[in-house]
Write an enzyme that holds these catalytic residues in place. Structure first.
Site, PDB file in Angstrom:
ATOM      1  N   ARG A  48       0.862  -1.174   0.000  1.00 50.65           N
ATOM      2  CA  ARG A  48       0.000   0.000   0.000  1.00 50.65           C
ATOM      3  C   ARG A  48       0.900   1.225   0.000  1.00 50.65           C
ATOM      4  O   ARG A  48       2.111   1.108  -0.006  1.00 50.65           O
ATOM      5  CB  ARG A  48      -1.002  -0.023   1.170  1.00 50.65           C
ATOM      6  CG  ARG A  48      -0.656  -0.823   2.392  1.00 50.65           C
ATOM      7  CD  ARG A  48       0.476  -0.272   3.198  1.00 50.65           C
ATOM      8  NE  ARG A  48       0.294   1.138   3.440  1.00 50.65           N
ATOM      9  CZ  ARG A  48       1.234   1.995   3.753  1.00 50.65           C
ATOM     10  NH1 ARG A  48       2.497   1.589   3.840  1.00 50.65           N
ATOM     11  NH2 ARG A  48       0.994   3.262   3.959  1.00 50.65           N
ATOM     12  N   GLY A  49       0.261   2.412   0.043  1.00 50.81           N
ATOM     13  CA  GLY A  49       1.035   3.649  -0.054  1.00 50.81           C
ATOM     14  C   GLY A  49       1.053   4.076  -1.522  1.00 50.81           C
ATOM     15  O   GLY A  49       1.412   3.271  -2.403  1.00 50.81           O
ATOM     16  N   GLN A 188      -1.859   1.256  10.051  1.00 50.27           N
ATOM     17  CA  GLN A 188      -0.570   1.512   9.386  1.00 50.27           C
ATOM     18  C   GLN A 188       0.365   2.296  10.317  1.00 50.27           C
ATOM     19  O   GLN A 188       1.579   2.154  10.252  1.00 50.27           O
ATOM     20  CB  GLN A 188      -0.777   2.328   8.093  1.00 50.27           C
ATOM     21  CG  GLN A 188      -1.462   1.589   6.971  1.00 50.27           C
ATOM     22  CD  GLN A 188      -2.954   1.841   6.949  1.00 50.27           C
ATOM     23  OE1 GLN A 188      -3.561   2.079   7.995  1.00 50.27           O
ATOM     24  NE2 GLN A 188      -3.569   1.791   5.781  1.00 50.27           N
ATOM     25  N   ASP A 229      -2.371  10.862  -1.190  1.00 51.39           N
ATOM     26  CA  ASP A 229      -2.738   9.871  -2.212  1.00 51.39           C
ATOM     27  C   ASP A 229      -3.161  10.523  -3.521  1.00 51.39           C
ATOM     28  O   ASP A 229      -3.091   9.918  -4.585  1.00 51.39           O
ATOM     29  CB  ASP A 229      -3.848   8.960  -1.696  1.00 51.39           C
ATOM     30  CG  ASP A 229      -3.279   8.052  -0.634  1.00 51.39           C
ATOM     31  OD1 ASP A 229      -3.174   8.490   0.529  1.00 51.39           O
ATOM     32  OD2 ASP A 229      -2.870   6.934  -0.985  1.00 51.39           O
ATOM     33  N   ASN A 239      -5.763  12.189   1.647  1.00 53.25           N
ATOM     34  CA  ASN A 239      -4.847  11.252   2.323  1.00 53.25           C
ATOM     35  C   ASN A 239      -5.677  10.351   3.218  1.00 53.25           C
ATOM     36  O   ASN A 239      -6.915  10.450   3.270  1.00 53.25           O
ATOM     37  CB  ASN A 239      -3.794  12.049   3.116  1.00 53.25           C
ATOM     38  CG  ASN A 239      -2.684  11.146   3.652  1.00 53.25           C
ATOM     39  OD1 ASN A 239      -2.141  10.319   2.921  1.00 53.25           O
ATOM     40  ND2 ASN A 239      -2.355  11.271   4.920  1.00 53.25           N
TER      41      ASN A 239
HETATM   42  O1  MRU Z   1      -4.500   2.735   2.455  1.00 53.13           O
HETATM   43  P1  MRU Z   1      -3.036   3.044   2.351  1.00 53.13           P
HETATM   44  O2  MRU Z   1      -2.217   2.421   3.420  1.00 53.13           O
HETATM   45  O3  MRU Z   1      -2.508   2.756   0.947  1.00 53.13           O
HETATM   46  O4  MRU Z   1      -2.955   4.607   2.547  1.00 53.13           O
HETATM   47  C1  MRU Z   1      -1.687   5.209   2.517  1.00 53.13           C
HETATM   48  C2  MRU Z   1      -1.723   6.653   2.814  1.00 53.13           C
HETATM   49  O5  MRU Z   1      -2.771   7.240   3.010  1.00 53.13           O
HETATM   50  C3  MRU Z   1      -0.424   7.376   2.788  1.00 53.13           C
HETATM   51  O6  MRU Z   1      -0.430   8.443   3.671  1.00 53.13           O
HETATM   52  C4  MRU Z   1      -0.175   7.917   1.371  1.00 53.13           C
HETATM   53  O7  MRU Z   1      -0.321   6.896   0.423  1.00 53.13           O
HETATM   54  C5  MRU Z   1       1.133   8.529   1.234  1.00 53.13           C
HETATM   55  S1  MRU Z   1       2.394   7.306   1.299  1.00 53.13           S
HETATM   56  C6  MRU Z   1       3.885   7.930   0.917  1.00 53.13           C
END
Ligand code: MRU
Length: 344
Positions: A48-49, A188, A229, A239
């Site tokens: 993820r991220g 996370q 995101d 985000n």
């Molecule tokens: O659902 P996720 O874990 O993919 O969400 C991730 C986030 O919201 C992070 O803050 C974002 O992707 C930035 S990561 C460098």
């Protein structure tokens, strides 16, 4: 310092991914041999991220290219883009791979797209380093900061976005303590951010998502630093769910709020945050923790995975191409006009 555990490894015929759902308890890898396996891993949160899912989508396209057909690439692109709807990095990566494939004869597609995906990955890695250097300068000595979700190495191909800034600032004596929101329901913050900060020896404390307001009232904070995101053309920042509330709390207490993201996270085609598709995931992920029910049987729940922080609450956006401050449409436009695109 222990060597970081590799979390994305390109093996030419497969993409090996560290299963982030099991961290920090277990180190398990998942091998994806096709684009649809990569799309499934993204959807199921194996990884993820925003930047990392963008890079893995690029490698997913490289796997699809092994079929040496433009149609297979087209199908793979569609599948990868819809695996998660909010982070625009997926569409950006797929678009970059499509461009790299243009006018390439079928026999050469595997080699050309493998090289393009590796280039995309390297660009992200380098962008992390640049953001860290630029962002660290925003913090004064011994800052106490709050972060949300995980915007560290695990979310990118390099040292991370928001946590890359934190790590560089710590090295420069600009960070004294990091408070990390646990980030319900995927945790996370507690599972990944604490794990990364502790490996780096950065003093850190876990708080639940609802504690930041109280903490900012009773003690000094110097900044909130988060990733993103998708950033709309007017600077609205999407985000992880909970970021918007944190931004309101930060503004109320006079604490600067910084978003750190590569320009591949900016979507000039989305005029403002209200047009960003917000992923809604299964209610089961809210109704249970590690498979254990935490609500009465039959209870309803909603699970919005992201929210949008309006540009007016964002003090600055840090990108590899520069800092946007104040955050507004013209600043974003100027930045994008000069953006160095990923070399594919
Ligand atoms: O659902 P996720 O874990 O993919 O969400 C991730 C986030 O919201 C992070 O803050 C974002 O992707 C930035 S990561 C460098």
């Amino acid at each position: 310092m222990p060597r970081p555990i590799p979390h994305i490894v390109w093996k030419k015929d497969r993409l090996r991914l560290l299963d982030q759902r099991l961290l920090p308890r277990r180190i398990v890898y998942v091998d994806c041999r096709t684009a649809s396996e990569v799309a499934r891993a993204i959807k199921d949160m194996v990884l993820r991220g925003a930047p990392l899912i963008g890079c893995s989508a690029a490698f997913g396209m490289a796997l699809a290219a092994r079929r040496r057909s433009a149609r297979a690439l087209e199908e793979a692109g569609r599948l990868l883009v819809k695996s998660r709807p909010t982070a625009v990095n997926l569409a950006h990566a797929v678009g970059a791979m499509r461009s790299a494939a243009e006018t390439v004869e079928p026999a050469r597609l595997p080699a050309v797209l493998a090289r393009a995906a590796e280039g995309y990955y390297r660009w992200d890695l380098e962008s992390n380093r640049r953001m860290a250097g630029l962002g660290a300068r925003l913090l004064r000595k011994c800052s106490r900061v709050v972060t949300h979700c995980n915007a560290g190495a695990l979310a990118t191909s390099g040292i991370g976005t928001a946590l890359g800034v934190v790590a560089e600032a710590f090295r420069q004596g600009r960070i004294s303590h990091v408070y990390a929101d646990e980030t319900r329901p995927y945790l996370q913050g507690s599972r990944l951010t604490l794990w990364e900060l502790m490996q780096e020896g950065i003093p850190c404390t876990l708080i639940t998502d609802s504690m930041a307001a109280h903490l900012m009232k009773i003690s000094r904070f110097d900044a909130v630093i988060v990733g993103a995101d998708r950033i709309a053309a007017n600077g609205d920042v999407c985000n992880k769910i909970g970021t918007y509330g944190l931004a309101i709390v930060a503004r109320h207490h006079g604490v600067p709020f910084y978003a750190v993201a590569p320009t591949t996270t900016i979507d000039p085609g989305t005029p403002d945050g209200s047009r960003i598709p917000i992923e809604e995931r299964s209610p089961a992920e809210v109704l249970e923790i590690s498979g254990i029910p935490i609500a009465p049987r039959g209870a309803r729940a909603r699970h919005f995975a992201f929210d949008v922080t309006p540009a007016r609450l964002v003090t600055a956006i840090v990108t590899e191409g520069g800092i946007v401050r104040p955050v507004c449409a013209s600043g974003i436009k100027r930045l994008l006009a000069a953006r160095p695109c990923p070399k594919t």
